[in-house]
Design a protein around this motif. Sequence first.
Motif, mmCIF file in Angstrom:
data_model
loop_
_atom_site.group_PDB
_atom_site.id
_atom_site.type_symbol
_atom_site.label_atom_id
_atom_site.label_comp_id
_atom_site.label_asym_id
_atom_site.label_seq_id
_atom_site.Cartn_x
_atom_site.Cartn_y
_atom_site.Cartn_z
ATOM 1 N N PHE A 1 -14.769 47.727 -2.454
ATOM 2 C CA PHE A 1 -13.772 46.709 -2.147
ATOM 3 C C PHE A 1 -12.604 46.829 -3.123
ATOM 4 O O PHE A 1 -12.787 47.136 -4.300
ATOM 5 C CB PHE A 1 -14.400 45.318 -2.228
ATOM 6 N N GLN A 2 -11.426 46.581 -2.605
ATOM 7 C CA GLN A 2 -10.207 46.676 -3.409
ATOM 8 C C GLN A 2 -9.408 45.390 -3.254
ATOM 9 O O GLN A 2 -9.255 44.880 -2.146
ATOM 10 C CB GLN A 2 -9.362 47.873 -2.964
ATOM 11 N N ALA A 3 -8.906 44.910 -4.385
ATOM 12 C CA ALA A 3 -8.011 43.765 -4.352
ATOM 13 C C ALA A 3 -6.582 44.264 -4.197
ATOM 14 O O ALA A 3 -6.295 45.428 -4.452
ATOM 15 C CB ALA A 3 -8.159 42.950 -5.642
ATOM 16 N N PRO A 4 -5.666 43.404 -3.744
ATOM 17 C CA PRO A 4 -4.265 43.824 -3.650
ATOM 18 C C PRO A 4 -3.748 44.285 -5.006
ATOM 19 O O PRO A 4 -4.180 43.776 -6.049
ATOM 20 C CB PRO A 4 -3.555 42.548 -3.173
ATOM 21 N N PRO A 5 -2.857 45.256 -5.038
ATOM 22 C CA PRO A 5 -2.333 45.768 -6.321
ATOM 23 C C PRO A 5 -1.725 44.654 -7.167
ATOM 24 O O PRO A 5 -0.922 43.847 -6.692
ATOM 25 C CB PRO A 5 -1.261 46.777 -5.888
ATOM 26 N N VAL B 1 -3.159 42.059 -8.347
ATOM 27 C CA VAL B 1 -3.720 40.730 -8.121
ATOM 28 C C VAL B 1 -5.106 40.654 -8.754
ATOM 29 O O VAL B 1 -5.963 41.512 -8.528
ATOM 30 C CB VAL B 1 -3.815 40.412 -6.615
ATOM 31 N N ASN B 2 -5.322 39.648 -9.554
ATOM 32 C CA ASN B 2 -6.620 39.423 -10.194
ATOM 33 C C ASN B 2 -7.404 38.417 -9.356
ATOM 34 O O ASN B 2 -7.009 37.265 -9.233
ATOM 35 C CB ASN B 2 -6.418 38.899 -11.616
ATOM 36 N N VAL B 3 -8.502 38.871 -8.773
ATOM 37 C CA VAL B 3 -9.305 38.008 -7.903
ATOM 38 C C VAL B 3 -10.531 37.544 -8.666
ATOM 39 O O VAL B 3 -11.519 38.258 -8.807
ATOM 40 C CB VAL B 3 -9.705 38.734 -6.612
ATOM 41 N N CYS B 4 -10.442 36.360 -9.221
ATOM 42 C CA CYS B 4 -11.569 35.709 -9.893
ATOM 43 C C CYS B 4 -12.087 36.507 -11.096
ATOM 44 O O CYS B 4 -13.265 36.395 -11.466
ATOM 45 C CB CYS B 4 -12.719 35.470 -8.920
ATOM 46 N N ASN B 5 -11.231 37.325 -11.703
ATOM 47 C CA ASN B 5 -11.615 38.111 -12.889
ATOM 48 C C ASN B 5 -12.849 38.969 -12.638
ATOM 49 O O ASN B 5 -13.707 39.137 -13.521
ATOM 50 C CB ASN B 5 -11.872 37.186 -14.088
ATOM 51 N N ILE B 6 -12.958 39.507 -11.445
ATOM 52 C CA ILE B 6 -14.118 40.324 -11.066
ATOM 53 C C ILE B 6 -13.635 41.737 -10.717
ATOM 54 O O ILE B 6 -12.601 41.911 -10.073
ATOM 55 C CB ILE B 6 -14.855 39.717 -9.861
ATOM 56 N N SER B 7 -14.409 42.738 -11.178
ATOM 57 C CA SER B 7 -14.100 44.132 -10.828
ATOM 58 C C SER B 7 -14.704 44.434 -9.460
ATOM 59 O O SER B 7 -15.858 44.864 -9.346
ATOM 60 C CB SER B 7 -14.665 45.089 -11.892
ATOM 61 N N TRP B 8 -13.938 44.191 -8.430
ATOM 62 C CA TRP B 8 -14.445 44.350 -7.067
ATOM 63 C C TRP B 8 -14.697 45.809 -6.702
ATOM 64 O O TRP B 8 -15.392 46.098 -5.728
ATOM 65 C CB TRP B 8 -13.472 43.723 -6.075
ATOM 66 N N GLU B 9 -14.129 46.735 -7.503
ATOM 67 C CA GLU B 9 -14.362 48.149 -7.212
ATOM 68 C C GLU B 9 -15.837 48.529 -7.296
ATOM 69 O O GLU B 9 -16.268 49.535 -6.720
ATOM 70 C CB GLU B 9 -13.552 49.024 -8.174
ATOM 71 N N LYS B 10 -16.604 47.737 -8.028
ATOM 72 C CA LYS B 10 -18.037 48.014 -8.164
ATOM 73 C C LYS B 10 -18.846 47.493 -6.979
ATOM 74 O O LYS B 10 -20.032 47.800 -6.849
ATOM 75 C CB LYS B 10 -18.562 47.390 -9.454
ATOM 76 N N GLN B 11 -18.200 46.698 -6.131
ATOM 77 C CA GLN B 11 -18.883 46.156 -4.961
ATOM 78 C C GLN B 11 -18.606 47.050 -3.750
ATOM 79 O O GLN B 11 -17.451 47.349 -3.468
ATOM 80 C CB GLN B 11 -18.410 44.722 -4.685
ATOM 81 N N VAL B 12 -19.649 47.467 -3.069
ATOM 82 C CA VAL B 12 -19.506 48.408 -1.948
ATOM 83 C C VAL B 12 -20.256 47.886 -0.728
ATOM 84 O O VAL B 12 -21.086 46.976 -0.819
ATOM 85 C CB VAL B 12 -20.059 49.805 -2.329
#
Length: 240
Positions: free
Chosen positions: A70-74, A76-87
């Motif tokens: 998962f990628q957040a918009p460039p 943009v900080n989404v809830c201070n979570i590294s969404w790149e680790k979520q697949v």
Amino acid sequence: MSSFQLNLNPLKEPLGFIKVLEWIASIFAFATCGGFKGKTEILVSCPKGSENKTITATFDYPFRLNQASFQAPPGVNVCNISWEKQVLIGDYSSSAQFYVTFAVFVFLYCIVALLLYVGYTNLYRDNQKLPMADFVVTLVATFLWLVSTSAWAKALTDIKVASGHSIVQELAPCKTQEVMCYFGSVTGMGSLNVSVIFGFLNLILWGGNAWFVYKETSLHNPSNTSASHSQGGIPPPAGI
């Protein structure tokens, strides 16, 4: 070996006409599957009533969803979570690649067969080994269309589930009370549904064409074959 002589008459017969249909159907089979690109969007709400933000996971052929992060918009900080680790969940590459690779091989074989039908018609019908080999390949291809399409249809069902609403329940950050996740959307998979349809269409075409290929073999009419061999054994008259 006989020289190339263009003869379009076989294309007017079921043997050649159905082979053309098989060639076209194989193109649609691998193109609709191998050319797919999609994405899953999830709306994320952070604590303190902030507005929803969107994270996106993109996926395509060969559908290794466990590598689609998962990628957040460039910026943009989404809830201070590294969404790149979520697949996304699942690896369906084996079924997809088997289906597409086999369809490509069928596409190439149809070209060779059509070239033989229209360019070396006499060689095909005089040499009983070629029709027999064509018949065996037709039977094997019919079986493999059944196997590959069934496997791909099952994989497609799993892909729809893995990229749909259920993904929200699988993401670790979404299981906490601080983060609220809502399923947004997923790309329509109409083209993938079409690929399955063309897979079963190919199964019908190859299964039906087996009869017409069988009629060209010595198994269907061995008497003519033996007669042609006996005539071929008579030496030609000597020239003057």
